[in-house]
Write a protein that holds these residues in place. Structure first.
Motif, PDB file in Angstrom:
ATOM      1  N   THR A  22     -38.504  -1.754  -7.430  1.00 53.02           N
ATOM      2  CA  THR A  22     -37.913  -2.875  -6.704  1.00 53.02           C
ATOM      3  C   THR A  22     -36.974  -3.645  -7.615  1.00 53.02           C
ATOM      4  OG1 THR A  22     -39.910  -3.079  -5.358  1.00 53.02           O
ATOM      5  CG2 THR A  22     -38.419  -4.969  -5.410  1.00 53.02           C
ATOM      6  N   PRO A  23     -35.713  -3.823  -7.226  1.00 57.38           N
ATOM      7  CA  PRO A  23     -34.781  -4.591  -8.064  1.00 57.38           C
ATOM      8  C   PRO A  23     -35.256  -6.027  -8.207  1.00 57.38           C
ATOM      9  CG  PRO A  23     -33.602  -3.328  -6.378  1.00 57.38           C
ATOM     10  CD  PRO A  23     -35.053  -3.247  -6.037  1.00 57.38           C
ATOM     11  N   VAL A  24     -34.934  -6.628  -9.376  1.00 60.00           N
ATOM     12  CA  VAL A  24     -35.336  -8.014  -9.625  1.00 60.00           C
ATOM     13  C   VAL A  24     -34.148  -8.961  -9.519  1.00 60.00           C
ATOM     14  CG1 VAL A  24     -37.279  -7.346 -11.056  1.00 60.00           C
ATOM     15  CG2 VAL A  24     -35.038  -7.687 -12.117  1.00 60.00           C
ATOM     16  N   GLY A  25     -32.944  -8.445  -9.294  1.00 60.79           N
ATOM     17  CA  GLY A  25     -31.793  -9.331  -9.144  1.00 60.79           C
ATOM     18  C   GLY A  25     -30.486  -8.589  -9.180  1.00 60.79           C
ATOM     19  N   ASN A  26     -29.390  -9.354  -8.888  1.00 61.05           N
ATOM     20  CA  ASN A  26     -28.021  -8.825  -8.927  1.00 61.05           C
ATOM     21  C   ASN A  26     -27.857  -7.556  -8.083  1.00 61.05           C
ATOM     22  OD1 ASN A  26     -26.811 -10.771 -10.671  1.00 61.05           O
ATOM     23  ND2 ASN A  26     -27.922  -9.809 -12.381  1.00 61.05           N
ATOM     24  N   VAL A  27     -28.421  -7.563  -6.905  1.00 60.76           N
ATOM     25  CA  VAL A  27     -28.389  -6.375  -6.059  1.00 60.76           C
ATOM     26  C   VAL A  27     -27.079  -6.342  -5.254  1.00 60.76           C
ATOM     27  CG1 VAL A  27     -29.526  -5.099  -4.219  1.00 60.76           C
ATOM     28  CG2 VAL A  27     -30.890  -6.389  -5.876  1.00 60.76           C
ATOM     29  N   GLN A  45     -25.419  -1.632  -7.497  1.00 61.67           N
ATOM     30  CA  GLN A  45     -25.755  -2.347  -8.739  1.00 61.67           C
ATOM     31  C   GLN A  45     -27.061  -3.089  -8.519  1.00 61.67           C
ATOM     32  OE1 GLN A  45     -22.818  -5.152 -10.647  1.00 61.67           O
ATOM     33  NE2 GLN A  45     -24.375  -6.637  -9.991  1.00 61.67           N
ATOM     34  N   ALA A  46     -27.879  -3.177  -9.557  1.00 61.84           N
ATOM     35  CA  ALA A  46     -29.116  -3.950  -9.461  1.00 61.84           C
ATOM     36  C   ALA A  46     -29.745  -4.056 -10.837  1.00 61.84           C
ATOM     37  CB  ALA A  46     -30.105  -3.286  -8.490  1.00 61.84           C
ATOM     38  N   ASP A  47     -30.500  -5.113 -11.037  1.00 62.51           N
ATOM     39  CA  ASP A  47     -31.289  -5.276 -12.258  1.00 62.51           C
ATOM     40  C   ASP A  47     -32.723  -4.851 -11.971  1.00 62.51           C
ATOM     41  OD1 ASP A  47     -29.106  -6.230 -13.576  1.00 62.51           O
ATOM     42  OD2 ASP A  47     -29.640  -8.343 -13.341  1.00 62.51           O
ATOM     43  N   TYR A  48     -33.299  -4.122 -12.902  1.00 66.56           N
ATOM     44  CA  TYR A  48     -34.677  -3.633 -12.753  1.00 66.56           C
ATOM     45  C   TYR A  48     -35.464  -3.990 -14.009  1.00 66.56           C
ATOM     46  CZ  TYR A  48     -33.099  -0.542  -8.947  1.00 66.56           C
ATOM     47  OH  TYR A  48     -32.595  -0.033  -7.783  1.00 66.56           O
ATOM     48  N   GLU A  49     -36.764  -3.800 -13.922  1.00 70.54           N
ATOM     49  CA  GLU A  49     -37.642  -3.932 -15.081  1.00 70.54           C
ATOM     50  C   GLU A  49     -38.676  -2.818 -15.004  1.00 70.54           C
ATOM     51  OE1 GLU A  49     -39.195  -7.777 -15.632  1.00 70.54           O
ATOM     52  OE2 GLU A  49     -40.391  -7.251 -17.400  1.00 70.54           O
ATOM     53  N   GLY A  99     -38.195  -1.511 -20.235  1.00 63.44           N
ATOM     54  CA  GLY A  99     -37.722  -2.880 -20.377  1.00 63.44           C
ATOM     55  C   GLY A  99     -36.837  -3.270 -19.214  1.00 63.44           C
ATOM     56  N   GLN A 100     -36.045  -4.308 -19.399  1.00 67.78           N
ATOM     57  CA  GLN A 100     -35.105  -4.729 -18.381  1.00 67.78           C
ATOM     58  C   GLN A 100     -33.811  -3.917 -18.519  1.00 67.78           C
ATOM     59  OE1 GLN A 100     -34.562  -8.960 -18.733  1.00 67.78           O
ATOM     60  NE2 GLN A 100     -36.468  -9.420 -17.656  1.00 67.78           N
ATOM     61  N   PHE A 101     -33.246  -3.557 -17.410  1.00 68.48           N
ATOM     62  CA  PHE A 101     -31.989  -2.784 -17.463  1.00 68.48           C
ATOM     63  C   PHE A 101     -31.222  -3.028 -16.181  1.00 68.48           C
ATOM     64  CE2 PHE A 101     -34.937  -0.150 -15.189  1.00 68.48           C
ATOM     65  CZ  PHE A 101     -34.186   0.563 -14.273  1.00 68.48           C
ATOM     66  N   PRO A 115     -33.295   4.183 -12.863  1.00 70.05           N
ATOM     67  CA  PRO A 115     -34.764   4.100 -12.865  1.00 70.05           C
ATOM     68  C   PRO A 115     -35.368   5.464 -13.207  1.00 70.05           C
ATOM     69  CG  PRO A 115     -33.849   3.023 -10.918  1.00 70.05           C
ATOM     70  CD  PRO A 115     -32.701   3.736 -11.591  1.00 70.05           C
ATOM     71  N   ALA A 116     -36.449   5.482 -13.952  1.00 73.19           N
ATOM     72  CA  ALA A 116     -37.034   6.737 -14.420  1.00 73.19           C
ATOM     73  C   ALA A 116     -37.703   7.537 -13.309  1.00 73.19           C
ATOM     74  CB  ALA A 116     -38.035   6.459 -15.541  1.00 73.19           C
ATOM     75  N   ASP A 117     -38.017   6.890 -12.172  1.00 70.77           N
ATOM     76  CA  ASP A 117     -38.747   7.598 -11.123  1.00 70.77           C
ATOM     77  C   ASP A 117     -37.827   8.199 -10.066  1.00 70.77           C
ATOM     78  OD1 ASP A 117     -37.875   5.265  -9.984  1.00 70.77           O
ATOM     79  OD2 ASP A 117     -39.679   4.973  -8.751  1.00 70.77           O
ATOM     80  N   LEU A 118     -36.554   8.376 -10.373  1.00 72.54           N
ATOM     81  CA  LEU A 118     -35.616   8.879  -9.373  1.00 72.54           C
ATOM     82  C   LEU A 118     -36.034  10.247  -8.831  1.00 72.54           C
ATOM     83  CD1 LEU A 118     -32.051   7.971 -10.700  1.00 72.54           C
ATOM     84  CD2 LEU A 118     -33.215   7.070  -8.683  1.00 72.54           C
TER      85      LEU A 118
END
Length: 245
Positions: free
Chosen positions: A186-191, A204-208, A170-172, A235-238
């Motif tokens: 790729t972050p979707v905002g608030n980077v 800091q960043a928002d992801y989905e 989801g979004q986090f 992110p789960a792919d770290l």
């Protein structure tokens, strides 16, 4: 799944020289994971380096699935600093200034002087270790209790606590910094980023998408003015330097 939350407490002067301003060398209160992999004993490099080419990508090839995040200050616990002046100039009343063309000391390794701002004793930083296929308890047993860090090999104590974690979708929002090359998401905002060498940080960043959430609900931290997040999300792919390999 379980992960490790590491607390790093400096036991002396730790210098990384994050930036140089004139004769001042300044240390930011961050320890990048490029240093932590070596400090934790997960990677090792050449003892004698005559090429001056970094090898951390190759050195971490076999442990890239064990993700170690950068270490950052604990909210509400300001880093301690110490500024020292080093002076190793010649013992003379006056120094003659030669022009560059006539300098008799050209290409000689002469002493220098300047100031150095370093992390002092008592600075507390936090990082997380995602153990990959290994158990968190097993990995914690293999990690050192004390490490040496920085240009002066300052001493620091490590304490680890096992935390429960789960994978969700989801979004986090990222709530603990990661290396900019450690995720393909790729972050979707608030980077918010921070320039560091050799790798910048995403603060800091928002992801989905898929993410790992670490439960810190039972944390003993109790600073009400600057409360710490009770859940840390990555992110789960770290993977360490995922996009540089």
């Amino acid at each position: 799944m379980q992960v490790l939350e590491g607390t790093l407490r400096t036991q002396g002067e730790v210098t990384f020289t994050s930036r140089e301003v004139g004769r001042l060398a300044d240390t930011e209160p961050y320890v990048l994971n490029t240093a932590l992999y070596y400090a934790l004993g997960l990677a090792s490099g050449r003892y004698v380096d005559t090429t001056f080419e970094p090898t951390y990508v190759a050195d971490t090839k076999d442990v890239a699935d064990v993700y170690v995040s950068p270490a950052t200050p604990v909210p509400g616990d300001a880093p301690n600093y110490v500024t020292t002046t080093y002076n190793a100039t010649r013992d003379a009343y006056a120094e003659r200034n030669y022009s560059a063309e006539n300098d008799p000391y050209e290409k000689q390794n002469l002493p220098s002087y300047g100031r150095r701002r370093s992390l002092a004793q008592g600075t507390t930083l936090r990082f997380f270790v995602l153990p990959g296929d290994r158990g968190a308890d097993e990995l914690a047993d293999d990690l050192p209790q004390y490490v040496r860090l920085g240009k002066k090999r300052g001493k620091a104590r490590l304490d680890f606590e096992v935390r429960d974690a789960s994978q969700q979708s989801g979004q986090f929002r990222l709530t603990h910094p990661i290396g900019a090359y450690d995720s393909a998401s790729t972050p979707v905002g608030n980077v918010v980023t921070k320039s560091m060498k050799p790798t910048p940080l995403i603060m800091q960043a928002d992801y989905e998408g898929e993410y790992v959430t670490i439960d810190r609900e039972n944390s003993s931290d109790s600073d009400e003015e600057q409360p710490e997040p009770k859940r840390v999300r990555f992110p789960a792919d770290l993977t360490f330097l995922k996009t540089k390999r």
